[in-house]
Motif scaffolding. Sequence first.
Motif, PDB file in Angstrom:
ATOM      1  N   LYS A  22       0.735  -1.486  -0.497  1.00  0.00           N
ATOM      2  CA  LYS A  22       0.172  -0.219  -0.106  1.00  0.00           C
ATOM      3  C   LYS A  22       0.603   0.915   0.289  1.00  0.00           C
ATOM      4  CE  LYS A  22      -4.493  -1.588   2.608  1.00  0.00           C
ATOM      5  NZ  LYS A  22      -4.709  -1.622   3.147  1.00  0.00           N
ATOM      6  N   TRP A  23       1.982   1.408   0.787  1.00  0.00           N
ATOM      7  CA  TRP A  23       2.986   2.124   0.452  1.00  0.00           C
ATOM      8  C   TRP A  23       3.678   2.200  -0.433  1.00  0.00           C
ATOM      9  CZ3 TRP A  23       6.671   5.574   1.420  1.00  0.00           C
ATOM     10  CH2 TRP A  23       7.558   6.687   2.436  1.00  0.00           C
ATOM     11  N   ILE A  24       4.004   1.323  -0.674  1.00  0.00           N
ATOM     12  CA  ILE A  24       5.154   1.576  -2.454  1.00  0.00           C
ATOM     13  C   ILE A  24       3.537   2.382  -3.269  1.00  0.00           C
ATOM     14  CG2 ILE A  24       5.380   0.259  -4.183  1.00  0.00           C
ATOM     15  CD1 ILE A  24       6.901  -1.705  -1.782  1.00  0.00           C
ATOM     16  N   VAL A  25       2.057   1.701  -3.317  1.00  0.00           N
ATOM     17  CA  VAL A  25       1.034   2.033  -4.324  1.00  0.00           C
ATOM     18  C   VAL A  25       0.665   4.195  -3.924  1.00  0.00           C
ATOM     19  CG1 VAL A  25      -1.687   1.904  -5.086  1.00  0.00           C
ATOM     20  CG2 VAL A  25       0.402  -0.221  -4.934  1.00  0.00           C
ATOM     21  N   SER A  26       0.904   3.855  -2.894  1.00  0.00           N
ATOM     22  CA  SER A  26       0.732   5.113  -2.689  1.00  0.00           C
ATOM     23  C   SER A  26       1.429   6.614  -3.067  1.00  0.00           C
ATOM     24  CB  SER A  26       0.335   5.296  -1.118  1.00  0.00           C
ATOM     25  OG  SER A  26      -0.498   4.576  -0.800  1.00  0.00           O
ATOM     26  N   LEU A  27       3.071   5.425  -2.960  1.00  0.00           N
ATOM     27  CA  LEU A  27       4.453   6.841  -3.439  1.00  0.00           C
ATOM     28  C   LEU A  27       3.975   6.750  -5.075  1.00  0.00           C
ATOM     29  CD1 LEU A  27       7.152   5.931  -1.109  1.00  0.00           C
ATOM     30  CD2 LEU A  27       5.966   7.534  -1.217  1.00  0.00           C
ATOM     31  N   THR A  82       1.509   6.024  -7.023  1.00  0.00           N
ATOM     32  CA  THR A  82       0.582   7.749  -7.220  1.00  0.00           C
ATOM     33  C   THR A  82       0.564   9.076  -6.948  1.00  0.00           C
ATOM     34  OG1 THR A  82      -1.352   5.818  -6.667  1.00  0.00           O
ATOM     35  CG2 THR A  82      -2.238   7.848  -6.884  1.00  0.00           C
ATOM     36  N   ALA A  83       1.980   9.186  -6.371  1.00  0.00           N
ATOM     37  CA  ALA A  83       2.038  10.237  -5.494  1.00  0.00           C
ATOM     38  C   ALA A  83       2.619  10.675  -6.825  1.00  0.00           C
ATOM     39  CB  ALA A  83       2.364  10.343  -4.562  1.00  0.00           C
ATOM     40  N   LEU A  84       3.477  10.272  -6.741  1.00  0.00           N
ATOM     41  CA  LEU A  84       4.889  10.290  -8.119  1.00  0.00           C
ATOM     42  C   LEU A  84       4.310  10.707  -9.760  1.00  0.00           C
ATOM     43  CD1 LEU A  84       7.880  10.830  -8.896  1.00  0.00           C
ATOM     44  CD2 LEU A  84       7.919   8.472  -9.504  1.00  0.00           C
ATOM     45  N   ILE A  85       2.931   9.779  -9.971  1.00  0.00           N
ATOM     46  CA  ILE A  85       2.588   9.905 -11.380  1.00  0.00           C
ATOM     47  C   ILE A  85       1.781  11.227 -10.887  1.00  0.00           C
ATOM     48  CG2 ILE A  85       0.537   8.778 -12.494  1.00  0.00           C
ATOM     49  CD1 ILE A  85       1.686   6.800 -11.600  1.00  0.00           C
ATOM     50  N   GLY A  86       1.293  11.924  -9.915  1.00  0.00           N
ATOM     51  CA  GLY A  86       0.373  12.828  -9.947  1.00  0.00           C
ATOM     52  C   GLY A  86       1.264  14.233 -10.008  1.00  0.00           C
ATOM     53  N   VAL A  87       2.149  13.991  -9.635  1.00  0.00           N
ATOM     54  CA  VAL A  87       3.236  15.249  -9.388  1.00  0.00           C
ATOM     55  C   VAL A  87       4.230  15.260 -10.572  1.00  0.00           C
ATOM     56  CG1 VAL A  87       5.808  16.514  -9.150  1.00  0.00           C
ATOM     57  CG2 VAL A  87       4.247  14.903  -7.570  1.00  0.00           C
ATOM     58  N   VAL A  88       3.928  14.498 -11.405  1.00  0.00           N
ATOM     59  CA  VAL A  88       4.629  14.450 -12.732  1.00  0.00           C
ATOM     60  C   VAL A  88       3.263  15.099 -13.442  1.00  0.00           C
ATOM     61  CG1 VAL A  88       4.955  13.002 -14.775  1.00  0.00           C
ATOM     62  CG2 VAL A  88       6.370  12.923 -13.134  1.00  0.00           C
ATOM     63  N   LEU A  89       1.997  13.928 -13.886  1.00  0.00           N
ATOM     64  CA  LEU A  89       1.337  15.134 -14.281  1.00  0.00           C
ATOM     65  C   LEU A  89       1.041  16.599 -14.378  1.00  0.00           C
ATOM     66  CD1 LEU A  89      -1.962  12.446 -14.549  1.00  0.00           C
ATOM     67  CD2 LEU A  89      -0.017  13.511 -16.288  1.00  0.00           C
ATOM     68  N   VAL A  90       0.966  17.231 -13.051  1.00  0.00           N
ATOM     69  CA  VAL A  90       0.746  18.371 -13.047  1.00  0.00           C
ATOM     70  C   VAL A  90       2.033  19.428 -13.757  1.00  0.00           C
ATOM     71  CG1 VAL A  90       1.275  20.385 -10.722  1.00  0.00           C
ATOM     72  CG2 VAL A  90      -0.973  18.315 -10.380  1.00  0.00           C
ATOM     73  N   PHE A  91       2.848  18.804 -13.868  1.00  0.00           N
ATOM     74  CA  PHE A  91       4.053  19.833 -13.732  1.00  0.00           C
ATOM     75  C   PHE A  91       3.833  19.702 -15.387  1.00  0.00           C
ATOM     76  CE2 PHE A  91       5.906  19.481  -9.307  1.00  0.00           C
ATOM     77  CZ  PHE A  91       6.225  20.618  -8.875  1.00  0.00           C
ATOM     78  N   SER A  92       3.640  18.591 -16.107  1.00  0.00           N
ATOM     79  CA  SER A  92       3.726  18.681 -17.213  1.00  0.00           C
ATOM     80  C   SER A  92       2.625  19.263 -17.990  1.00  0.00           C
ATOM     81  CB  SER A  92       2.785  16.795 -17.845  1.00  0.00           C
ATOM     82  OG  SER A  92       3.830  16.204 -17.559  1.00  0.00           O
ATOM     83  N   LEU A  93       1.249  19.448 -16.857  1.00  0.00           N
ATOM     84  CA  LEU A  93       0.538  20.379 -17.622  1.00  0.00           C
ATOM     85  C   LEU A  93       1.213  22.336 -16.983  1.00  0.00           C
ATOM     86  CD1 LEU A  93      -3.028  18.639 -15.912  1.00  0.00           C
ATOM     87  CD2 LEU A  93      -2.161  18.901 -18.367  1.00  0.00           C
ATOM     88  N   MET A  94       1.594  22.092 -16.536  1.00  0.00           N
ATOM     89  CA  MET A  94       2.496  23.335 -16.094  1.00  0.00           C
ATOM     90  C   MET A  94       2.897  23.741 -17.152  1.00  0.00           C
ATOM     91  SD  MET A  94       2.994  23.993 -11.831  1.00  0.00           S
ATOM     92  CE  MET A  94       3.409  24.856 -11.668  1.00  0.00           C
ATOM     93  N   TYR A  95       3.744  23.047 -17.697  1.00  0.00           N
ATOM     94  CA  TYR A  95       4.651  23.575 -18.498  1.00  0.00           C
ATOM     95  C   TYR A  95       3.435  23.537 -20.023  1.00  0.00           C
ATOM     96  CZ  TYR A  95       8.191  23.049 -22.094  1.00  0.00           C
ATOM     97  OH  TYR A  95       9.338  23.027 -23.249  1.00  0.00           O
TER      98      TYR A  95
END
Length: 161
Positions: A6-11, A13-26
């Motif tokens: 669960k911890w690995i899946v959460s990390l 998911t968080a990493l994918i979310g951060v990448v998506l947010v910064f990709s959209l900002m760019y």
Amino acid sequence: MTRKTKWIVSLLTALIGVVLVFSLMYRFTIGYTENQKEQLVEEATNRLTEKAPNLKVEQGELFNGTDAYVVFSEENGNSIWFVPLDDKLEIEQREFGEVKAKDVCARSIEETGGQLVSCKYGFDERALIEVVTKADASYTYSYYTLQSGEFIRRVQLTDQM
């Protein structure tokens, strides 16, 4: 699922979310600007092709002076073309003078010091070479004539905190 899974899946998911947010900002900031710039260069290329269909030029580069121009060098290196973004203005062609941009850039670096940021051809009421150097917290914009390499003006911008 175990706690570790669960911890690995959460990390992940968080990493994918951060990448998506910064990709959209760019995409909505820098990416949008780059796309606009490419469209302007493409329009200028089409305009130049209409005027001189047999002309072979290198990739154009946008130059923002008093009026915005796209600058094209001929592949054979004999002249340079300035295509204004405003359709009301005429396309300008200039022959290269006895000086080369590399020599002008080297001389400008000696005069101003610092590191070279850019050296490019431009058009601001006349054909010119723009040299941008950076030293400490300031940028120096130096302008020289295209044909003879004579000094026109220098502007220094300093970031003061």
